[in-house]
Enzyme design. Structure first.
Site: not given
Ligand code: FAD
Length: 503
Positions: A226, A110, A333, A368, A272
Site C-alpha cells: 500500500h 478509489e 498490505h 488487486r 497502487r
C-alpha cells in the site's frame, strides 16, 4: 467433541462460510487472537460493488481485469462481480449499515475504479461493520461455536482424516481436532515484511500450514504494497486509505512538490503499484524516509467527518490532518497469491478448503483492485461453505470421536507465534517493492535455515516464485526484467513436492 466443520479464522471469509455451514452440522470457528483481531476489522475504505445507478457489473469486471495486469482468472472475476450485488443485499438484510446519502447508498471512488462504486460504513470502518454483522448472524445460529486464542499450528491429514492441531493459549494445552471438512480462512501475510499495515495475526500461517500439508500455493510472489501508511517514529504503520486520495488528497515530496504527475496520467489515483514505486523513487531521490499526503486544501471539518478513525488516529500521533500533511511511506498490505483453490474454495488436498485472503482463485491476478477483497471474502467464503457441505456428505461415515488432548501429543513448536528477527528485514529488503535476481537469491539462502517458522517459510516461497518470474507485472517489479513477458501471463504454482511451475 469434534465438530463437523472446522473453520480456521474469524474474519469476513471464515464468518461468511460458517453461516453457510450452520445448516449442515456443528461448526467450530477458531481464531488465534480475540475474535475481532483480523484484517477485516481494520478495513477502512470500503467494499466495491456494482450497485450505483451509473454502474454495471461489466465495468467492475473490466476494472478488476485491468488492475490484475493480464493475470486474472476471468471466470473468478466474473463470479466476484456478478455475485457481489446479492452478497451486499444479504449483508444489508442481516443488519449491515452502510453510509447513505438520504435514502440511497453512498458510493465513493478509489484508485483504478472507473465509477463511484465503493460502499463504506461509519465513514472509514467498513470492515468492522461487515465483520460485526457476520459475527452476529453466525452467533445467532445454533450450530456455530467460537474459540478465541486458539491457534492452529498444523493441519492433520492422516489416513484420509482432515483436521488441525490447536494450541489453546488460555489452557496452555494442545489438542487435535478432526472434522469432515476444514476451511483455511487465516487471512494475509503482511507481517512477513518489516513494514506492514496488517495486524499481528497476519503471519501467513495458512499458506505455511497448507504448504507443509502438500497443498499447491499459487501466485505467492504477488504482494501488494500500500502506498500510504503512516510513517511516524514509534507509531504502527497505520493505513491511510486510498479513499483519502479519492477525496482529493495529494502526494508531495520533501520539497513540497506534487510529484505523481511525473509518473502516471492518473496521478494520485494511478494503480497502487505505480504509486508505491513512485513514492520509493521520490524517497530515494530526496534521501527521505517518507513523503507527505496532503488533505489540507479541503474544507475544515471534512476529514474528521468523512474519515473519523483516520483523523483520530493521526491526532493521537500528533498530526491534525486538516492542518498538516501526513508523513507516509509504502507498507506490505495484501497477498494476491495464496493457497491455490478453485472457485468453490477446494484446494489440491481433499476436504481442505481455503477462502478469503489466504486463498488464490486468481481473482486479483497480479494486482488487486482496491476494495475487492472484502467482497472476495463474502462471495468466496459463501461458495466455500456450500462446497464444504457437499464434501461433508461424502465423508458421512466420519467418526465423531473426542479430540485428543495434550500429553498424548508431541507439543508442536507453535510455529506461527514467532517471527525470527531476520525474516522481516530480509523480506522487506530483498522481496519487497523493487526486486532483482541477486537479492532474491540471497533471500533464498538466508531464509532457508529458518524455514521451520511459518513467516520464514512464506517469505522463502515468495522469494523462490519471484525469482522464477523473470518479468515485471502488477505488484511484482524486477529491475533486471522491467517488462511484462506474454509467455509469463500464467500463474506460478509451487508445492512441497514440486518446484515452481507456470500454468
Ligand atoms: C489496514 C487494512 C485496511 C484494509 N482496507 C480494505 C478495504 O477498505 N477494502 C477491502 O476490500 N479490503 C481491505 N483490506 C483487505 C481486507 O481487509 C482483507 O483482505 C480481508 O479482510 C481478509 O479477510 P479474511 O477473512 O480472509 O482474513 P482476516 O480478516 O485477516 O481474518 C483472519 C483470521 O484468521 C485468524 N488466524 C490467522 N492465523 C491463524 C491460526 N494459525 N490459527 C487460528 N486462527 C488464525 C485470525 O485470528 C483472524 O481471525 C484492508 C486490510 C488492512 C490490513
Amino acid at each position: 467433541m469434534n465438530p463437523d466443520f472446522l473453520v480456521i479464522g474469524a474474519g469476513v471469509a471464515g464468518l461468511r462460510a460458517a453461516i453457510e455451514l450452520a445448516g449442515a452440522g456443528q461448526v467450530l470457528v477458531v481464531a488465534k487472537d480475540s475474535l475481532r483481531e483480523s484484517s477485516s476489522e481494520y478495513a477502512q475504505g470500503g467494499i466495491a460493488v456494482a450497485l450505483s445507478d451509473d454502474d454495471e457489473v461489466e465495468l467492475h469486471e473490466q476494472d478488476t481485469l485491468y488492475a490484475g495486469d493480464g493475470l486474472c482468472n476471468p471466470t473468478a472475476v466474473r463470479t466476484l462481480v456478478e455475485e457481489g450485488p446479492a452478497a451486499i443485499q444479504e449483508l444489508i438484510e442481516w443488519g449491515a449499515e452502510f453510509d447513505r446519502e438520504g435514502a440511497k447508498l453512498a458510493f465513493t471512488r478509489e484508485a483504478a475504479h472507473s465509477r463511484n462504486r465503493i460502499l463504506h460504513a461509519h465513514g472509514d470502518s467498513t470492515g468492522r461493520e461487515i465483520a460485526r454483522t457476520l459475527y452476529h448472524k453466525a452467533a445467532s445460529l445454533p450450530n456455530v461455536t467460537f474459540r478465541s486464542y486458539a491457534a492452529t499450528t498444523d493441519l492433520l491429514l492422516d489416513d484420509g482424516a482432515v483436521g488441525a492441531l490447536l494450541y489453546d493459549a488460555a489452557a496452555q494445552r494442545e489438542e487435535a481436532v478432526h472434522a469432515r471438512a476444514v476451511l483455511l480462512a487465516t487471512g494475509g501475510l503482511g507481517c512477513v515484511f518489516l513494514n506492514t499495515t496488517n495486524p499481528d495475526v497476519a503471519t501467513g500461517d495458512g499458506v505455511a500450514m497448507a504448504y507443509r500439508a502438500g497443498a499447491e500455493i499459487g501466485d505467492i510472489e504477488f504482494v501488494q504494497f500500500h502506498p500510504t501508511a503512516l510513517h511516524v517514529e514509534g507509531a504502527p504503520r497505520f493505513l491511510l486509505s486510498e479513499a483519502l486520495r479519492g477525496e482529493g488528497a495529494q502526494l508531495r515530496n520533501q520539497d513540497g512538490e506534487r510529484f505523481m504527475e511525473r509518473y502516471h496520467p492518473m496521478k494520485e489515483l494511478a494503480p497502487r503499484d505505480v504509486v508505491a514505486r513512485a513514492i520509493v523513487s521520490e524517497m530515494n531521490r530526496t534521501s527521505a524516509p517518507h513523503v507527505f499526503l496532503d488533505l489540507t486544501h479541503r474544507e475544515r471539518g471534512f476529514a474528521r467527518g468523512r474519515f473519523p478513525r483516520i483523523y483520530e488516529t493521526c491526532l493521537r500521533y500528533g498530526i491534525d490532518i486538516e492542518r498538516q500533511a501526513v508523513p507516509v511511506a509504502p507498507a506490505a498490505h495484501y497477498a494476491m497469491g495464496g493457497v491455490w483453490t478453485d472457485l468453490d474454495g477446494r484446494t489440491s488436498v481433499e476436504r481442505l478448503f481455503a477462502a478469503g485472503e489466504v486463498a488464490c482463485t486468481g481473482v486479483h491476478g497480479a494486482n488487486r483492485l482496491a476494495s475487492n477483497s472484502l467482497l472476495e471474502g463474502v462471495v468466496f467464503g459463501a461458495r466455500a461453505g456450500r462446497a464444504m457441505r457437499e464434501a461433508a456428505d461424502l465423508a458421512a461415515n466420519y467418526d465423531r470421536e473426542e479430540p485428543m488432548e495434550s500429553g498424548r501429543l508431541t507439543p508442536a513448536d507453535r510455529r506461527q507465534k514467532t517471527i525470527g528477527c531476520p525474516t522481516q528485514r530480509i523480506a522487506w529488503d530483498k522481496c519487497g517493492i523493487v526486486r532483482d535476481a541477486a537479492g532474491l537469491r540471497e533471500a533464498c539462502l538466508q531464509l532457508e535455515p529458518h524455514a521451520h517458522e511459518n513467516a520464514a517459510q512464506v517469505a522463502l516461497l515468495i522469494a523462490r516464485c519471484a525469482l522464477a518470474r523473470e518479468e515485471s507485472r502488477g505488484a511484482h517489479f524486477r529491475t533486471d526484467y522491467p517488462e511484462k513477458r506474454s509467455e509469463l501471463a500464467r500463474h506460478s504454482v509451487v508445492s512441497k513436492d514440486a518446484d515452481v511451475a507456470f500454468r
